[in-house]
Enzyme design. Structure first.
Site, short mmCIF file in Angstrom:
data_model
loop_
_atom_site.label_atom_id
_atom_site.label_comp_id
_atom_site.label_asym_id
_atom_site.label_seq_id
_atom_site.Cartn_x
_atom_site.Cartn_y
_atom_site.Cartn_z
N GLY A 11 0.83 -1.20 0.00
CA GLY A 11 0.00 0.00 0.00
C GLY A 11 0.86 1.25 0.00
O GLY A 11 0.50 2.28 0.56
N GLY A 12 2.01 1.15 -0.67
CA GLY A 12 3.06 2.16 -0.56
C GLY A 12 2.75 3.52 -1.14
O GLY A 12 3.52 4.46 -0.95
N ARG A 13 1.61 3.65 -1.85
CA ARG A 13 1.20 4.96 -2.37
C ARG A 13 0.06 5.56 -1.56
O ARG A 13 -0.53 6.56 -1.96
CB ARG A 13 0.81 4.83 -3.85
CG ARG A 13 1.94 4.37 -4.75
CD ARG A 13 3.12 5.34 -4.74
NE ARG A 13 2.78 6.56 -5.47
CZ ARG A 13 3.34 7.74 -5.24
NH1 ARG A 13 4.23 7.88 -4.28
NH2 ARG A 13 2.98 8.80 -5.96
N GLY A 14 -0.24 4.95 -0.43
CA GLY A 14 -1.25 5.51 0.46
C GLY A 14 -0.74 6.73 1.20
O GLY A 14 0.45 7.07 1.16
N PHE A 15 -1.63 7.40 1.91
CA PHE A 15 -1.32 8.66 2.59
C PHE A 15 -0.14 8.51 3.55
O PHE A 15 0.92 9.11 3.36
CB PHE A 15 -2.57 9.15 3.33
CG PHE A 15 -2.34 10.29 4.28
CD1 PHE A 15 -1.58 11.39 3.92
CD2 PHE A 15 -2.91 10.26 5.55
CE1 PHE A 15 -1.38 12.44 4.80
CE2 PHE A 15 -2.73 11.30 6.44
CZ PHE A 15 -1.96 12.39 6.07
N TYR A 159 -14.08 -1.56 8.92
CA TYR A 159 -12.64 -1.28 8.89
C TYR A 159 -11.97 -1.73 10.19
O TYR A 159 -10.99 -2.48 10.16
CB TYR A 159 -12.41 0.21 8.66
CG TYR A 159 -10.96 0.64 8.70
CD1 TYR A 159 -10.13 0.41 7.61
CD2 TYR A 159 -10.42 1.25 9.82
CE1 TYR A 159 -8.80 0.79 7.63
CE2 TYR A 159 -9.09 1.65 9.85
CZ TYR A 159 -8.28 1.41 8.76
OH TYR A 159 -6.96 1.79 8.79
N LYS A 163 -9.47 -4.84 10.82
CA LYS A 163 -8.13 -4.46 11.27
C LYS A 163 -7.75 -5.25 12.53
O LYS A 163 -6.61 -5.69 12.70
CB LYS A 163 -8.04 -2.96 11.54
CG LYS A 163 -7.66 -2.13 10.33
CD LYS A 163 -6.24 -2.42 9.88
CE LYS A 163 -5.79 -1.56 8.75
NZ LYS A 163 -4.43 -1.91 8.28
#
Length: 366
Positions: A11-15, A159, A163
């Site tokens: 998920g390396g392009r997440g915020f 979510y 999680k």
């Protein structure tokens, strides 16, 4: 640690992940494999954000690489982890999406795939990005909650429920075939590029200040760079033999260690942006929840599924903004050596200056 060891960020392009990637590259200790869903990496315009400039330069000189990968696909993730020493597992769907099946497939089944791929590729350490919401039931407020707080019997949303399931899997995997693991539970993350403050900054209606509920609830906001820093603290501690005995299989709340009244925080944002609230209107909880349920079910019945699953005004989201939600970072401080590197005041200033820049470029409307 030898410079140039490879780590991977799912998920390396997440915020938050973008800031983590930048922090890893700045450290000089790591080459970073950025893994995300898009076929190719699309960087922001030159100069748009230091983190984007840094990643672009690192890809050019070989200190970073981009791989298309979906954690729901074991074969893809296994290939992406080849030659990697450490994995930072940040991939997750948008928390505002109400699609349980999507969250389960990524946060639970995807996390199981990540663990299996780590074991097959002989990855040494796995740091999982969880959420402080995994102990929140939406009924009882939390004040200075620590890691002894149990999971609730019923979760507020898909979510946090998934999680929590992912967290359990990661903790149970600690020590399996040499893999060491731990979980980071950030508070309410904010920073440039984040959605929460940008939505407030783009609003046109703030001559009215609506306070939902009593207005007395506190929250633990955390600047995004501090969350990235906490992941690096966790990895460094796990890499030490003595530290691994203490940290392995554990969870850690991460905040700015500066709990603040939710509505005072909102007022600070308005004042900085030049919105003069002429009226402060308190909306009782009963009115909020009845309205939220009516709006939610009407939208579920009328709107397309994809739209209705990403509503802002839902009962679950109203619980987040009307109840106390503060957490203790004592364990993270004592065991990981974590301390915030950016204060709440400075983080807010950086974030709001970014919003001003977006206003100036016509990318965010007042």
């Amino acid at each position: 640690m030898a410079a140039g060891m490879w780590c991977a960020v799912t998920g390396g392009r997440g915020f938050m992940a973008r800031y983590l990637v930048a922090a890893l590259l700045r450290s000089g200790d790591w080459r970073v494999r950025v893994i995300d869903l898009a076929p190719t990496v699309v960087l922001g315009a030159a100069g748009e954000a230091p983190a984007e400039d840094l990643l672009g330069a690192a890809i050019q000189d070989g200190r970073a690489s981009y791989i298309q990968g979906d954690v729901r696909d074991l074969a893809q993730i296994t290939k992406a982890f080849e030659g990697v020493d450490v994995v930072f597992h940040t991939a997750a769907p948008d928390a505002t999406n109400e699609n349980f099946e999507l969250h389960y497939s990524v946060n639970v089944e995807g996390t199981q795939n990540v663990i299996e791929a780590c074991i097959m590729c002989k990855v040494k350490r796995l740091i999982y990005t969880s959420s402080s919401g995994v102990v929140f039931d939406g009924i009882h407020g939390l004040f200075y909650a620590d890691e002894s707080m149990p999971y609730p019997l019923k979760f507020v949303d898909a979510y946090t429920e998934t999680k929590a399931e992912g967290e359990k899997i990661v903790m149970e995997a600690n020590g399996t075939k040499g893999l060491l693991t731990c979980c980071i539970r950030p508070g309410n993350i904010f920073g440039p590029g984040g959605k929460n403050i940008a939505m407030l900054a783009s609003s046109r209606i703030w001559k009215f200040m609506f306070i939902l509920g009593s207005g007395k609830n506190y929250d633990d906001f955390v600047f995004v760079e501090n969350v990235a820093h906490s992941h690096i603290c966790a990895e460094k501690t796990l890499s030490n033999e003595e530290g691994a005995k203490i940290v392995g299989g554990q969870t850690y709340f991460i905040t700015n260690m500066e709990p603040v009244n939710m509505w005072d925080f909102v007022s600070l944002i308005h004042e900085y942006l030049g919105y003069k609230s002429q009226f402060r209107i308190k909306v009782p909880m009963l009115v909020i929840m009845v309205t939220a349920y009516v709006v939610y079910w009407l939208c579920k019945a009328i709107l397309p599924i994809r739209v209705s699953q990403s509503l802002t005004f839902t009962p679950a989201k109203m619980k987040y903004v009307t109840l106390n939600r503060t957490f203790s970072c004592k364990r993270a401080n004592d065991q990981l050596g974590y301390k915030p590197i950016v204060s709440l005041k400075d983080g807010l200033k950086i974030t709001l200056e970014s919003c001003h820049n977006l206003h100036a470029q016509g990318l965010l409307c007042k």
